[in-house]
Design an enzyme around this catalytic site. Structure first.
Site, PDB file in Angstrom:
ATOM      1  N   GLU A 187      29.603 -42.028  15.683  1.00 50.61           N
ATOM      2  CA  GLU A 187      28.961 -40.771  16.058  1.00 50.61           C
ATOM      3  C   GLU A 187      27.899 -40.972  17.129  1.00 50.61           C
ATOM      4  O   GLU A 187      27.073 -40.100  17.363  1.00 50.61           O
ATOM      5  CB  GLU A 187      28.351 -40.104  14.824  1.00 50.61           C
ATOM      6  CG  GLU A 187      29.406 -39.730  13.803  1.00 50.61           C
ATOM      7  CD  GLU A 187      28.875 -38.836  12.694  1.00 50.61           C
ATOM      8  OE1 GLU A 187      27.652 -38.575  12.650  1.00 50.61           O
ATOM      9  OE2 GLU A 187      29.685 -38.394  11.880  1.00 50.61           O
ATOM     10  N   ASP A 245      21.937 -39.569   5.329  1.00 52.50           N
ATOM     11  CA  ASP A 245      23.159 -39.245   4.610  1.00 52.50           C
ATOM     12  C   ASP A 245      23.585 -40.542   3.923  1.00 52.50           C
ATOM     13  O   ASP A 245      24.075 -41.467   4.574  1.00 52.50           O
ATOM     14  CB  ASP A 245      24.255 -38.732   5.556  1.00 52.50           C
ATOM     15  CG  ASP A 245      25.534 -38.371   4.800  1.00 52.50           C
ATOM     16  OD1 ASP A 245      25.554 -38.522   3.559  1.00 52.50           O
ATOM     17  OD2 ASP A 245      26.513 -37.942   5.443  1.00 52.50           O
ATOM     18  N   GLU A 250      21.217 -36.526   1.962  1.00 49.35           N
ATOM     19  CA  GLU A 250      22.545 -35.947   1.704  1.00 49.35           C
ATOM     20  C   GLU A 250      23.331 -36.886   0.787  1.00 49.35           C
ATOM     21  O   GLU A 250      23.285 -38.112   0.963  1.00 49.35           O
ATOM     22  CB  GLU A 250      23.237 -35.798   3.063  1.00 49.35           C
ATOM     23  CG  GLU A 250      24.613 -35.174   3.035  1.00 49.35           C
ATOM     24  CD  GLU A 250      25.155 -35.037   4.471  1.00 49.35           C
ATOM     25  OE1 GLU A 250      24.363 -34.771   5.402  1.00 49.35           O
ATOM     26  OE2 GLU A 250      26.359 -35.219   4.666  1.00 49.35           O
ATOM     27  N   ASP A 303      27.321 -32.684   0.308  1.00 50.94           N
ATOM     28  CA  ASP A 303      28.407 -32.689   1.307  1.00 50.94           C
ATOM     29  C   ASP A 303      29.712 -33.008   0.578  1.00 50.94           C
ATOM     30  O   ASP A 303      30.426 -32.098   0.163  1.00 50.94           O
ATOM     31  CB  ASP A 303      28.091 -33.705   2.415  1.00 50.94           C
ATOM     32  CG  ASP A 303      29.261 -33.927   3.360  1.00 50.94           C
ATOM     33  OD1 ASP A 303      30.153 -33.058   3.418  1.00 50.94           O
ATOM     34  OD2 ASP A 303      29.308 -34.975   4.049  1.00 50.94           O
ATOM     35  N   LYS A 342      31.105 -27.492   6.553  1.00 47.14           N
ATOM     36  CA  LYS A 342      32.081 -28.039   7.492  1.00 47.14           C
ATOM     37  C   LYS A 342      33.348 -27.210   7.341  1.00 47.14           C
ATOM     38  O   LYS A 342      33.990 -27.256   6.282  1.00 47.14           O
ATOM     39  CB  LYS A 342      32.401 -29.490   7.126  1.00 47.14           C
ATOM     40  CG  LYS A 342      31.254 -30.487   7.299  1.00 47.14           C
ATOM     41  CD  LYS A 342      31.652 -31.800   6.640  1.00 47.14           C
ATOM     42  CE  LYS A 342      30.770 -32.958   7.033  1.00 47.14           C
ATOM     43  NZ  LYS A 342      31.003 -34.138   6.165  1.00 47.14           N
ATOM     44  N   ARG A 349      32.145 -33.357  12.305  1.00 46.47           N
ATOM     45  CA  ARG A 349      32.744 -34.482  11.609  1.00 46.47           C
ATOM     46  C   ARG A 349      32.561 -35.736  12.460  1.00 46.47           C
ATOM     47  O   ARG A 349      32.189 -35.667  13.624  1.00 46.47           O
ATOM     48  CB  ARG A 349      34.255 -34.245  11.364  1.00 46.47           C
ATOM     49  CG  ARG A 349      34.595 -33.017  10.534  1.00 46.47           C
ATOM     50  CD  ARG A 349      33.875 -32.945   9.214  1.00 46.47           C
ATOM     51  NE  ARG A 349      34.068 -34.058   8.305  1.00 46.47           N
ATOM     52  CZ  ARG A 349      34.740 -34.012   7.169  1.00 46.47           C
ATOM     53  NH1 ARG A 349      35.332 -32.903   6.797  1.00 46.47           N
ATOM     54  NH2 ARG A 349      34.813 -35.071   6.370  1.00 46.47           N
ATOM     55  N   LYS A 373      24.025 -30.391  12.273  1.00 53.97           N
ATOM     56  CA  LYS A 373      24.202 -31.858  12.248  1.00 53.97           C
ATOM     57  C   LYS A 373      25.468 -32.195  13.042  1.00 53.97           C
ATOM     58  O   LYS A 373      26.546 -31.715  12.707  1.00 53.97           O
ATOM     59  CB  LYS A 373      24.350 -32.308  10.790  1.00 53.97           C
ATOM     60  CG  LYS A 373      24.595 -33.789  10.601  1.00 53.97           C
ATOM     61  CD  LYS A 373      24.905 -34.115   9.134  1.00 53.97           C
ATOM     62  CE  LYS A 373      25.151 -35.603   8.966  1.00 53.97           C
ATOM     63  NZ  LYS A 373      25.944 -35.915   7.770  1.00 53.97           N
TER      64      LYS A 373
HETATM   65  C1  2PG Z   1      29.397 -36.722   6.862  1.00 56.21           C
HETATM   66  C2  2PG Z   1      30.307 -36.702   8.063  1.00 56.21           C
HETATM   67  C3  2PG Z   1      29.556 -36.518   9.355  1.00 56.21           C
HETATM   68  P1  2PG Z   1      32.701 -37.641   8.108  1.00 56.21           P
HETATM   69  O1  2PG Z   1      29.611 -37.489   5.916  1.00 56.21           O
HETATM   70  O2  2PG Z   1      28.474 -35.924   6.779  1.00 56.21           O
HETATM   71  O3  2PG Z   1      28.538 -37.483   9.503  1.00 56.21           O
HETATM   72  O4  2PG Z   1      31.130 -37.837   8.117  1.00 56.21           O
HETATM   73  O5  2PG Z   1      33.036 -36.615   9.139  1.00 56.21           O
HETATM   74  O6  2PG Z   1      33.290 -38.990   8.409  1.00 56.21           O
HETATM   75  O7  2PG Z   1      33.053 -37.164   6.729  1.00 56.21           O
HETATM   76 MG    MG Z   2      27.946 -36.511   4.650  1.00 57.79          MG
END
Ligand code: 2PG
Ligand code: MG
Length: 441
Positions: free
Chosen positions: A210, A247, A290, A317, A342, A371, A393
């Site tokens: 990221e 996170d 998180e 999350d 998300k 993501r 985020k």
């Molecule tokens: C998270 C996301 C973004 P991923 O865990 O919050 O950082 O990761 O998209 O790999 O689930």
């Molecule tokens: Mg997360």
């Protein structure tokens, strides 16, 4: 505009590529008025087990990640159902998609197909109405548009950095900034300072998925120590205008109440994990955490929120996967005080908006999130503003799939005014607890 002008005239899906070089689904939706809306499905790697499934082709080609079946599903199954539906009626569109796939995790159509269609329709509707997407989002949500507080990664980790450290995201927020623009400027200084600290120790090893610095640390806490030094090097006092946000993504290294910190070669029980994070909260100006415990650790999430929920923001999350039913349960359980939104976790714009509205009504914090696998698509910047989310985020402060989203927020800010910037208030808020007590949700 005649009402029929915003009807969907056609959908086209194609394979495009994400920020990891993996294939993903892009959809274009055309309205009768000739406007086009486009969107691309993002992809996570630290995924909750209860989130919508990305339909992949399997087999040997492209590591099994092909999206041929997902693209076909848009063309053959979804498109025929949406032709003639009014694109401005997002709920009708998303209901038609859901009617094709009642499986719990959208396993038939694939969450990657449904999210690309749902977002493309949202973008097409705005174009047909002749308004910016954030304004259309505000009309869908009934919220007053605002510029969210950015949550920005400085060091990557976990599944986004070859598990070089256990904790996934070491981020900062600048609730003391007077504008979105100033929050980005201060973040840029901290990001640069962190890079030069890594360079001084001979530990600069590029960036993670990221865009955060690749974590060359000997233990997880060293990342926190370095982050504090970077904030100071940038001329800020940690905990003053700038705060730390983590996170933990604990489901990646924990289950059944046990947490294995591979970097430190030790296993912690639930209580020890809570104690460790509690000490970090005391020592490192942390304002938000998180997924501190794993998605299967309700007891841990409840205990953690009970103890720290009035001091820090605790975000679900993987624990909530943008699922309204799971959120309602967590509100009753008092298992967190904020939710990450998300769209691809749940598969449609309407379902994500529903989750956000339930959270807002209960007084929980709301964070619209990208993501780890992203593209040039900036739909989430518009959603965060138009849905009136408190935070956004997007990953770190490098790589264009990240910067595109921050820059889009700046452009939107010029339209809606910097005075709409959400300051640090939501982090200090304990409204969520009061609302739960008063039965507002
Ligand atoms: C998270 C996301 C973004 P991923 O865990 O919050 O950082 O990761 O998209 O790999 O689930
Ligand atoms: Mg997360």
């Amino acid at each position: 505009m005649r009402s029929s002008d915003s009807s969907i005239a056609g959908l086209h899906a194609r394979r495009v590529w994400d920020s990891r070089g993996n294939p993903t689904v892009e959809v274009e939706v055309a309205t009768e008025s000739g406007e086009i809306g486009r969107a691309i499905a993002p992809a996570g790697v630290s995924r909750g087990t209860r989130e919508a499934i990305d339909l992949r082709d399997g087999g040997d080609v492209l590591g099994g990640l092909g999206v041929g079946r997902a693209v076909l599903n848009v063309q053959k199954l979804i498109a025929p159902e949406l032709i003639g539906v009014d694109a401005t009626d997002q709920e009708a569109v998303d209901e038609a998609i859901i009617a094709l796939d009642h499986s719990a995790l959208k396993a038939r159509l694939g969450g990657n197909s449904t999210v690309a269609v749902s977002l493309a329709v949202m973008n097409a509707a705005a174009a047909a109405k002749g308004v910016p997407v954030w304004q259309h989002c505000a009309e869908l949500s009934g919220a007053t548009p605002s510029l969210p507080l950015p949550e920005i990664q400085i060091f990557g980790g976990g599944a986004h950095a070859g598990r070089r450290v256990d904790i996934q995201d070491f981020m900062i927020m600048v609730p003391g900034a007077s504008s979105f623009d100033e929050a980005l400027e201060i973040t840029s200084e901290v990001y640069r300072a962190a890079g030069s600290l890594m360079s001084q120790k001979g530990a600069l090893a590029g960036v993670a998925d990221e865009g955060g610095w690749w974590p060359v640390f000997n233990h997880n806490e060293e990342a926190l120590e370095t982050l504090i030094r970077a904030i100071e090097l940038a001329g800020e006092k940690p905990g003053d205008r700038v705060v730390i946000s983590l996170d933990v993504a604990a489901s990646e290294f924990g289950s059944k109440g046990k947490y294995r910190l591979a970097l430190e070669d030790r296993e912690l029980g639930r209580e020890e994990m809570i104690r460790l994070l509690g000490r970090w909260i005391d020592d490192y100006a942390i304002a938000s955490i998180e997924d501190p415990l794993a998605e299967d650790d309700k007891e841990g999430m409840r205990a953690f929120t009970q103890e720290f929920g009035r001091r820090v923001q605790i975000i679900g999350d993987d624990y909530l996967v943008t699922n309204t039913a799971l959120l309602e349960e967590a509100i009753t359980d008092e298992a967190c005080n904020a939710v990450l939104i998300k769209v691809n976790q749940v598969g449609t714009v309407s379902e994500a908006l529903d989750c956000l509205k339930v959270a807002r009504k209960a007084g929980l914090g709301t964070i619209v999130s990208a993501r780890s696998g992203e593209t040039e698509d900036v739909s989430i910047s518009h959603m965060a503003v138009g849905f009136g989310a408190q935070q956004i985020k997007v990953g770190s402060f490098s790589r264009s799939e990240r910067m595109a989203k921050w820059n889009e927020c700046l452009r939107i800010g010029d339209r809606i005014g910097q005075d709409t910037f959400v300051s640090g208030k939501p982090l200090a808020s304990t409204d969520w607890a009061r609302n739960i007590r008063e039965g507002a949700c």
